[in-house]
Design a protein around this motif. Structure first.
Motif, short mmCIF file in Angstrom:
data_model
loop_
_atom_site.label_atom_id
_atom_site.label_comp_id
_atom_site.label_asym_id
_atom_site.label_seq_id
_atom_site.Cartn_x
_atom_site.Cartn_y
_atom_site.Cartn_z
N GLU A 50 42.18 40.43 29.52
CA GLU A 50 41.54 41.68 29.94
C GLU A 50 42.56 42.60 30.62
O GLU A 50 42.59 43.78 30.37
CB GLU A 50 40.38 41.40 30.89
CG GLU A 50 39.24 40.61 30.25
CD GLU A 50 38.50 41.41 29.20
OE1 GLU A 50 38.10 42.54 29.48
OE2 GLU A 50 38.35 40.88 28.08
N SER A 51 43.37 42.02 31.51
CA SER A 51 44.42 42.78 32.19
C SER A 51 45.43 41.81 32.82
O SER A 51 45.14 40.63 33.02
CB SER A 51 43.84 43.69 33.27
OG SER A 51 43.29 42.93 34.32
N GLN A 81 43.52 38.63 34.17
CA GLN A 81 42.07 38.66 34.13
C GLN A 81 41.66 38.28 32.72
O GLN A 81 42.11 38.89 31.75
CB GLN A 81 41.53 40.05 34.47
CG GLN A 81 41.81 40.52 35.88
CD GLN A 81 40.94 39.82 36.88
OE1 GLN A 81 39.79 39.50 36.62
NE2 GLN A 81 41.49 39.57 38.06
N GLN A 83 38.20 36.96 30.11
CA GLN A 83 36.76 37.15 30.00
C GLN A 83 36.06 35.80 30.19
O GLN A 83 36.33 34.84 29.47
CB GLN A 83 36.40 37.73 28.64
CG GLN A 83 34.94 38.09 28.52
CD GLN A 83 34.63 38.69 27.17
OE1 GLN A 83 35.02 38.15 26.15
NE2 GLN A 83 33.92 39.82 27.18
N PRO A 90 35.03 39.73 33.91
CA PRO A 90 36.41 39.28 34.17
C PRO A 90 36.47 38.13 35.18
O PRO A 90 35.68 38.09 36.13
CB PRO A 90 37.09 40.52 34.73
CG PRO A 90 36.25 41.67 34.31
CD PRO A 90 34.85 41.14 34.22
#
Length: 187
Positions: A50-51, A81, A83, A90
């Motif tokens: 995610e990041s 982060q 999922q 997150p």
């Protein structure tokens, strides 16, 4: 015989590691590299998470082992982060990896390495350090990410037999085919 002692300060370096290196020269000099990988250079990692939180920090030691193999020993860490597979929100994950690479120039040389060394093939004069470190991060991501605490109430999970009323409401999807087959037999 003199013994060289090196003390490494545990503060992370903010200097970016070079994108490509000549591993052969670094092994000859027994070079020690400490630095970060810029997030924008890690496209495959960015697509898989995610990041990325903060910098990816790496510590690499180039040298030779007792069998005279060209070796890179190192560690890296970063925060990402992912999922959560339960609630789809997150979840923070700390990725830490320790590795030992054997630098080789062909697949045959890689197959001849001892099992404790992961082969890394240097194509030509340069080794793409970012790509190899990104591979190491991707290999150390968890297969399934989820929050340690209960993020979805247990009563929302169902398993086993369905309730009777759900069974009554659902129609048999083959009932229409049965009716069509029955009407074609009559003619």
């Amino acid at each position: 015989m003199s013994i060289e002692l090196r003390a490494y300060v545990d503060t992370p370096s903010t200097a970016a590691l070079p994108k490509s290196v000549d591993a052969r020269k670094l092994v000859q000099r027994e070079q020690h590299l400490v630095g970060i990988l810029p997030q924008e250079s890690l496209e495959r990692l960015c697509a898989a998470v995610e990041s990325i939180d903060g910098n990816v920090r790496a510590d690499l030691e180039f040298g030779r082992d007792l069998q005279r193999h060209q070796v890179v020993s190192g560690k890296l860490n970063c925060s990402v982060q992912l999922q959560c597979q339960r609630c789809l929100q997150p979840v923070a994950e700390e990725v830490r990896a320790e590795f030992r690479w054997g630098i080789v120039w062909s697949e045959e040389q890689g197959n001849a390495l001892p099992r404790d060394l992961d082969p890394v093939i240097q194509d030509g004069d340069e080794l793409n350090l970012y790509q190899v470190l990104e591979d190491e991060i991707l290999l150390n991501l968890p297969m399934v990410a989820y929050h340690e605490e209960e993020c979805i109430a247990r009563d929302r999970f169902h398993c086993g037999e369905e309730t009777d009323e759900a069974g009554e409401q659902r129609e048999n999807p083959f009932k229409v085919l049965e009716q069509l087959k029955g009407s074609s037999n009559k003619s």
